[in-house]
Design an enzyme around this catalytic site. Structure first.
Site, PDB file in Angstrom:
ATOM      1  N   HIS A 167      17.846 -28.748  15.387  1.00 56.30           N
ATOM      2  CA  HIS A 167      19.041 -28.699  15.173  1.00 56.30           C
ATOM      3  C   HIS A 167      20.802 -28.329  16.636  1.00 56.30           C
ATOM      4  CE1 HIS A 167      16.649 -25.719  12.406  1.00 56.30           C
ATOM      5  NE2 HIS A 167      15.815 -27.017  12.063  1.00 56.30           N
ATOM      6  N   ASP A 374      27.948 -26.861  20.500  1.00 56.13           N
ATOM      7  CA  ASP A 374      26.982 -26.201  20.080  1.00 56.13           C
ATOM      8  C   ASP A 374      26.021 -27.110  18.382  1.00 56.13           C
ATOM      9  OD1 ASP A 374      25.735 -24.243  19.190  1.00 56.13           O
ATOM     10  OD2 ASP A 374      27.513 -22.133  19.434  1.00 56.13           O
TER      11      ASP A 374
END
Ligand code: GDG
Length: 472
Positions: A167, A374
């Site tokens: 992720h 991110d």
């Protein structure tokens, strides 16, 4: 370990956390309450159809919760001791891998006892997966906390199909190479048949690590390990777009968004930031740019920034420091530019229900998503999905996975404070027709590529990979 005949499951999800929280029940005892997230929403239909199981940790130190059902879904709760929480979770996961994989924004710490806890806990997860999986089952392992599980599981169960999804970003090799256990991590991941990453660049970085750290040969998206072929590719994650749009359309949510603007004193311009309070999210850079804009009065009078910074990893030192820095900066901006009845920053160090989040998204003219790094950033996708009337503007860091998909955003380099300020002004003064055009493009993208499509695409690709039977 051989599968347990009573519990053998055709589909097993292995994630560091269970999608449920242990909370006080009305009778004073404890009960499991679902903590709805995108992942469980996406995997729920697959889990129900296959009678699947979800293996994870409850989030508290203590003994294993064991097997139980929550809302008809089979959960298997594993336990972590107090020392393991410190060494594995707070240590190796959050103070070694997290900063390392986010381009060393904070210095990663390397401790051998943390690594040992990482190996021990990964083995516990792998053993639980081996016990749950039916012959030939599909096991989907999630995220950086469990990178050794694919190989450990394959060593026990050569018959199962293993997928892994990361992720968070996978760093460039010069950074990854700092990890003293880089080869074990690469070998651990290569126990999977298919490795999914958020961006193509992440998959590319991983393939490079295979060549450099493990001396393996790669071709396109494939890595060869003995007679096995493993694929590493991008599968950008998304959100439950239809579910969130439905919430955003509810009368009470729309009313609440109007109420929020009223409570702020009907400002002409509302900016919004929503993040876990994490140093990767660029909150300080955002506040710096905003503070200067307020100082220079470039956003007009009585502009408001709402900054939701939900509490996160509060026992890790870097997070305590960040909280102090953010709070000092917010105090400075409000102290300098506030008046009785007006504060330029509304800082909320709290967590809110999904409905309140949707109301905040609806109340904001401009959304600021400015991470320094991110993997994806779901907040950017949530904002555009909530803007069902196609108004609003998104300022988005180019260092997010979302930037690869959301072409309608105003892209920024958050390190460039002057550029960030200009981008905020641009978003605040954008012509309505242009805003609508941009928002429409972004909404179409997220609505068409939702989390269900993400899960289906990963699992379909996994199904198509040749079963790899031997341990690598
Ligand atoms: C990791 C990767 C990747 C936040 N505060 C509240 C709240 N949230 C929700 C947001 C959003 C989620 O938390 C945060 O997701 P992000 O994607 O923004 O970031 P991470 O937590 O760092 O997630 C990231 C993600 O995994 C998925 O793969 O995108 O790159 O770092 O959904 O809305 N939700 C509620 N109350 C809050 O106060 N209800």
């Amino acid at each position: 370990m051989s599968p347990n005949r009573n519990t053998a499951r055709d589909f097993v999800v292995v994630a560091s956390r269970l999608p449920v929280d242990r909370v006080e029940s009305p009778d004073g005892g404890k009960e499991w309450r679902p903590s709805p997230g995108g992942l469980v929403t996406a995997l729920e239909p697959v889990m129900r159809e296959a009678g699947g199981a979800w293996i994870g940790w409850s989030g508290d130190a203590g003994p294993a919760a064991g097997a139980f059902t929550a809302d008809g879904l089979q959960m298997v709760g594993l336990g972590l001791s107090e020392t393991e929480v410190r060494h594995f979770y707070e240590g190796f996961c959050n103070a070694t891998l997290w900063p390392l994989y986010h381009d060393v924004i904070a210095p990663p710490q390397f401790h051998r006892c943390w690594w040992e806890a990482y190996v021990t806990v990964n083995r516990r997860f792998a053993e639980a997966a081996a016990a749950q999986a039916a012959p030939g089952a599909t096991v989907w392992v999630h995220d950086y906390q469990l990178q050794l599980v694919p190989r450990m599981l394959r060593e026990q169960r050569g018959d199962v199909r293993i997928g892994f999804f990361n992720h968070i970003p996978f760093p460039g090799y010069e950074i990854f190479a700092q990890l003293p256990w880089r080869q074990q991590v690469v070998r651990g991941l290569l126990g999977a048949d298919l490795l999914g990453f958020q961006r193509r660049a992440d998959a590319g970085n991983f393939l490079r690590a295979c060549r450099r750290a493990a001396g393996l040969t790669t071709k396109g998206t494939a890595v060869r390990v003995g007679d096995r072929e493993i694929h590493a590719a991008a599968f950008p994650i998304s959100i439950d777009a239809a579910g969130l749009a439905e919430i955003a359309r509810r009368d009470e949510v729309v009313k609440r968004s109007i109420q929020i603007r009223e409570a702020l004193g009907e400002p002409a311009l509302v900016l919004l930031g929503v993040d876990r309070l994490d140093y990767t999210k660029g909150i300080l850079h955002r506040l710096r740019a905003y503070g200067e804009l307020v100082d220079e009065q470039r956003l007009g009078p009585r502009v408001v920034l709402i900054q939701v910074a939900s509490p996160s990893r509060e026992r890790v030192a870097a997070y305590q420091t960040l909280r102090d820095e953010v709070e000092v900066m917010v105090g400075r901006i409000n102290g300098q530019h506030g008046e009785v009845g007006y504060a330029p920053v509304h800082y909320l160090h709290q967590s809110y229900p999904r409905e309140e989040m949707a109301a905040l998204y609806l109340a904001a003219d401009v959304m600021l998503v400015t991470p320094l790094r991110d993997g994806m950033n779901l907040v950017a996708k949530e904002y555009v999905v909530c803007r069902t009337d196609e108004t609003g503007a998104l300022v988005l860091s180019e260092f997010t996975g979302a930037a690869d998909e959301l072409g309608g955003a105003i892209l920024v380099n958050p390190h460039d404070i002057a550029g960030l300020k200009d981008a905020i002004v641009r978003a605040a003064t954008i012509r309505p027709a242009e805003a609508r055009r941009r928002m429409r493009t972004m909404r179409r993208r997220v609505c068409q590529h939702d989390v269900a499509r993400w899960a289906a695409s990963f699992l379909d690709t996994l199904r198509q990979t040749a079963p790899n039977s031997t341990a690598g």
